[in-house]
Design an enzyme around this catalytic site. Structure first.
Site, PDB file in Angstrom:
ATOM      1  N   LYS A 187       0.845  -1.203   0.000  1.00 24.96           N
ATOM      2  CA  LYS A 187       0.000   0.000   0.000  1.00 24.96           C
ATOM      3  C   LYS A 187       0.878   1.251   0.000  1.00 24.96           C
ATOM      4  CE  LYS A 187      -1.885   2.894   2.648  1.00 24.96           C
ATOM      5  NZ  LYS A 187      -1.968   4.242   2.042  1.00 24.96           N
ATOM      6  N   CYS A 222      13.151  10.609   7.427  1.00 26.44           N
ATOM      7  CA  CYS A 222      13.067  10.151   8.813  1.00 26.44           C
ATOM      8  C   CYS A 222      14.432  10.195   9.495  1.00 26.44           C
ATOM      9  CB  CYS A 222      12.482   8.751   8.876  1.00 26.44           C
ATOM     10  SG  CYS A 222      13.233   7.649   7.676  1.00 26.44           S
ATOM     11  N   GLU A 281       9.525  15.360  15.704  1.00 24.29           N
ATOM     12  CA  GLU A 281       9.916  15.364  14.302  1.00 24.29           C
ATOM     13  C   GLU A 281       9.190  16.508  13.594  1.00 24.29           C
ATOM     14  OE1 GLU A 281       8.746  11.615  12.641  1.00 24.29           O
ATOM     15  OE2 GLU A 281      10.596  11.475  11.508  1.00 24.29           O
ATOM     16  N   GLU A 322       9.831   0.724  10.547  1.00 28.98           N
ATOM     17  CA  GLU A 322      10.786   1.823  10.368  1.00 28.98           C
ATOM     18  C   GLU A 322      10.021   3.102  10.651  1.00 28.98           C
ATOM     19  OE1 GLU A 322      13.897   1.537   9.516  1.00 28.98           O
ATOM     20  OE2 GLU A 322      14.055  -0.406   8.512  1.00 28.98           O
TER      21      GLU A 322
END
Ligand code: NAP
Ligand code: MG
Length: 486
Positions: free
Chosen positions: A193, A301, A398, A267
Site C-alpha cells: 500500500k 526520517c 519530528e 521503520e
C-alpha cells in the site's frame, strides 16, 4: 514571551534562467488497483485525487482500495506464493528481479519526473538519488535470490509467505524497492500500500512488473488511505507486515499484530543529532549539515534535524550556515537548478508551520532564508532555530520539514548525552578531524545509522533501521533478508 525573527540579509538568492525538465511522461488521468497482474477498478468505484504539491492542482485520480479489494489482493498473493513464486527455483526468481532492475534503469528519467511531480522533491534528487537507488536495490537483492544459504550458513532459510507492506510519501519508489526487492528475493509474495499522496509511481512500477513478465499475483499494489493500510495489516492471511511511517501509526500496527503469528518490522520516525566538533573541516561540515536537513525538504526520517555544535565554533558556524541557506534555491521541483522543492502536502505544511510556531513561542530564535517562494502550492523556506534547549518541542518532535534546531555542547560527553536524549534512535552524524573520536562517539550513540564527515548516504548493501521508538528490524544488506525469512 519575547518573539524574535530574523530574515537573513546576507546577499540575495542566486538566480538562473529556468531549466525545467521537458522529457514527456506517461502521466494518466486515472490509476486503478494492481491485483493479480492486472489493473482493476476498485469494487466500491471510489477514487481520490493526487495533487501536485508545487501547484496545488490535481494530477490524477487514484483508485481507493477497500476491504473487499484487499481480500482479492491477498488471495492473489497467496495463490501466487503457493503455485508459482514459492516453488520457483531461486535462480529463476533472481532473473525476474534483474529484469525489473534493468527496466527501471531504462525508464528512470520518466519515473524521476513523475516522482517529482507527485511528491514535490527536486528533480536533481529524484533523478540522481532516488532512481539510481531504486534500481540498485533490485540489482542487489536479485543477486541474493539464489544465495540465501550462503547468507545464513548452516540454516535452511524459508520464505514467510504473503507480505503486507505499507509505505510513506517521502521516498515513494525507493520505499517500494526497499520493501519489494528483498521480499521477492526471499520467495515471498507482496501486497503493497503506497501513501495516499504519492501512489502514481507505484502504479508505474506495477507496469514494469508486467513488462518484466512477473507472474500475476507476485506483487499486488492497493492504493488508498489509512483505512486501506489498516485493512491490509489486520488481514488474517498475511504472514508478515513491513511498515515505514510515523511512530504513532507504527504503535497502532504493533498493537494490532500482537498476539497473531505475523512477523513485523517497523521503520518509524527520527530526530537525529548531527554533532559538529571544533576540529572539523568547517565548510565541509556546513555542506553536510545543509544536506542533512534540507535534502528532500527535510522529509527524511533520518534527517539531521538536531544540530549539536561545539560551543567554541557556534557563532562562526551559524554565520556560515546563514550565508549558505540564503543561496539555496526554492521552487519548481522540475527545474534542475532547484535545491528545495515543494512540501509534500497541505497537511504536512500545516504540521511544519505549527511546530515552528511553538519553537518561537518557547523562546528559540528563528532564522529564515529571505528567498521568494511561489504563490501557489505548498512551500516552506529553509530555516533554523538557535537557542534551542532539549525541552523545546522543536528539539523533541519530528518537524519533517526544512527546519533545523541548533544546540551547543562543551565536551564530547555532553554531546553524547544530548544526542541520546530523545525517544528516537534512527541516525546520527559526527563531524571531526579525528578518526579515534569518530569511533569513540559512534560507540556511545544509540542510533541505527551513524555517518561520519558525511550525511544521508544510502547504499543497498548497508542495513538501515532504528533503536527505541524509531522501530525495529533492518532493511538493506544481508540483514534485510532476515526480515523476510524464517
Ligand atoms: P503515516 O500516517 O504513518 O503514514 C505512513 C503510511 O501508513 C501511509 O501509507 C499511510 O496511509 C498508512 N497508514 C496511515 N494510517 C494507518 C493505519 N492505521 N494502519 C496502517 N497504515 C496506515 O505517516 P504520514 O501521515 O505519511 O506522515 C506523518 C508523520 O510520519 C510525518 O510527519 C513524519 O513525522 C512521519 N514519517 C516518517 C517517515 C519515515 O520514513 N520514518 C516517513 C513519512 C512520514 P496514508 O498515506 O493514506 O495516510
Ligand atoms: Mg501528490
Amino acid at each position: 514571551m519575547d518573539k524574535k525573527k530574523h530574515h537573513l540579509k546576507f546577499g540575495s538568492s542566486l538566480s538562473y534562467a529556468p531549466a525545467p525538465e521537458t522529457t514527456p511522461v506517461p502521466l494518466k488521468k486515472q490509476y486503478e488497483l494492481f491485483i493479480n497482474g492486472e489493473f482493476v477498478a476498485p469494487q466500491s468505484g471510489s477514487y481520490f485525487n493526487s495533487v501536485n504539491p508545487a501547484t496545488g492542482k490535481r494530477l490524477a485520480r487514484i483508485a481507493k482500495a477497500e476491504e473487499s479489494d484487499i481480500n482479492l489482493a491477498v488471495k492473489s498473493a497467496r495463490r501466487a506464493y503457493e503455485k508459482v513464486w514459492g516453488p520457483m527455483p531461486p535462480a529463476e526468481r533472481g532473473k525476474y528481479l534483474f529484469r525489473i532492475a534493468r527496466i527501471i534503469q531504462e525508464k528512470a528519467r520518466e519515473l524521476a519526473i513523475l516522482e517529482s511531480m507527485d511528491g514535490g522533491k527536486p528533480i536533481k534528487e529524484s533523478r540522481d538519488v532516488d532512481l539510481p537507488l531504486v534500481a540498485a536495490h533490485f540489482f542487489y537483492y536479485a543477486g541474493w535470490a539464489d544465495k540465501l544459504k550462503y547468507a545464513f550458513p548452516g540454516k535452511d532459510p524459508r520464505p514467510l509467505g504473503v507480505a503486507g507492506q505499507v509505505i510513506p510519501w517521502n521516498f515513494p519508489l525507493l520505499m517500494a524497492a526497499w520493501k519489494i526487492a528483498p521480499a521477492l528475493a526471499c520467495g515471498n509474495t507482496v501486497v503493497l500500500k503506497p501513501a495516499e499522496t504519492t501512489s502514481i509511481t507505484a502504479m508505474h512500477l506495477a507496469e514494469i512488473f508486467q513488462d518484466a513478465g512477473l507472474p500475476p499475483g507476485v506483487v499486488n499494489i492497493v492504493s488508498g488511505a489509512g483505512e486501506t493500510g489498516a485493512a491490509l495489516v489486520e488481514h488474517d492471511d498475511v504472514d508478515k507486515i513491513a511498515f515505514t511511517g510515523s511512530t504513532a501509526v507504527g504503535k497502532r500496527i504493533a498493537q494490532s499484530v500482537a498476539g497473531t503469528p505475523k512477523k513485523l518490522t517497523l521503520e518509524l520516525g527520527g530526530k537525529a543529532a548531527n554533532i559538529v566538533f571544533d576540529d572539523c573541516t568547517i565548510d565541509q561540515a556546513v555542506e553536510g549539515v545543509i544536506n542533512g536537513i534540507y535534502f528532500n525538504q527535510g522529509h527524511v526520517c533520518c534527517a539531521g534535524s538536531r544540530l549539536l555544535i561545539q560551543e567554541s565554533i557556534h557563532d562562526d558556524f551559524v554565520a556560515r550556515l546563514s550565508r549558505r541557506i540564503e543561496t539555496l534555491r526554492v521552487g519548481d521541483p522540475l527545474d534542475k537548478n532547484t535545491d528545495i522543492g515543494a512540501i509534500n502536502s497541505k497537511a504536512q505544511l500545516k504540521r511544519i508551520t505549527e511546530l515552528v510556531k511553538t519553537g518561537e513561542e518557547e523562546g528559540a530564535e528563528l532564522h529564515t532564508s529571505s528567498c521568494r517562494i511561489p504563490e501557489e502550492g505548498f512551500w516552506h523556506r529553509p530555516s533554523f532555530f538557535t537557542g534551542v534547549t532539549s525541552s523545546h518541542r522543536v528539539a523533541r518532535e519530528e518537524i519533517f520539514g526544512p527546519v533545523l534546531s541548533i544546540m551547543t555542547f562543551r565536551t564530547p560527553a555532553e554531546a553524547v548525552s544530548l544526542a541520546n536524549d530523545t525517544c528516537y534512535g534512527l541516525s546520527a552524524g559526527i563531524w571531526t578531524d579525528k578518526g579515534s573520536k569518530i569511533f569513540s562517539i559512534a560507540d556511545q550513540l544509540k542510533a541505527g545509522v551513524i555517518w561520519a564527515n558525511t550525511f544521508n548516504k544510502f547504499d543497498p548493501t548497508s542495513p538501515f533501521g532504528g533503536y527505541k521508538e524509531s522501530g525495529f528490524g533492518r532493511e538493506g544488506g544481508v540483514q534485510g533478508l532476515s526480515a523476510y525469512l524464517s
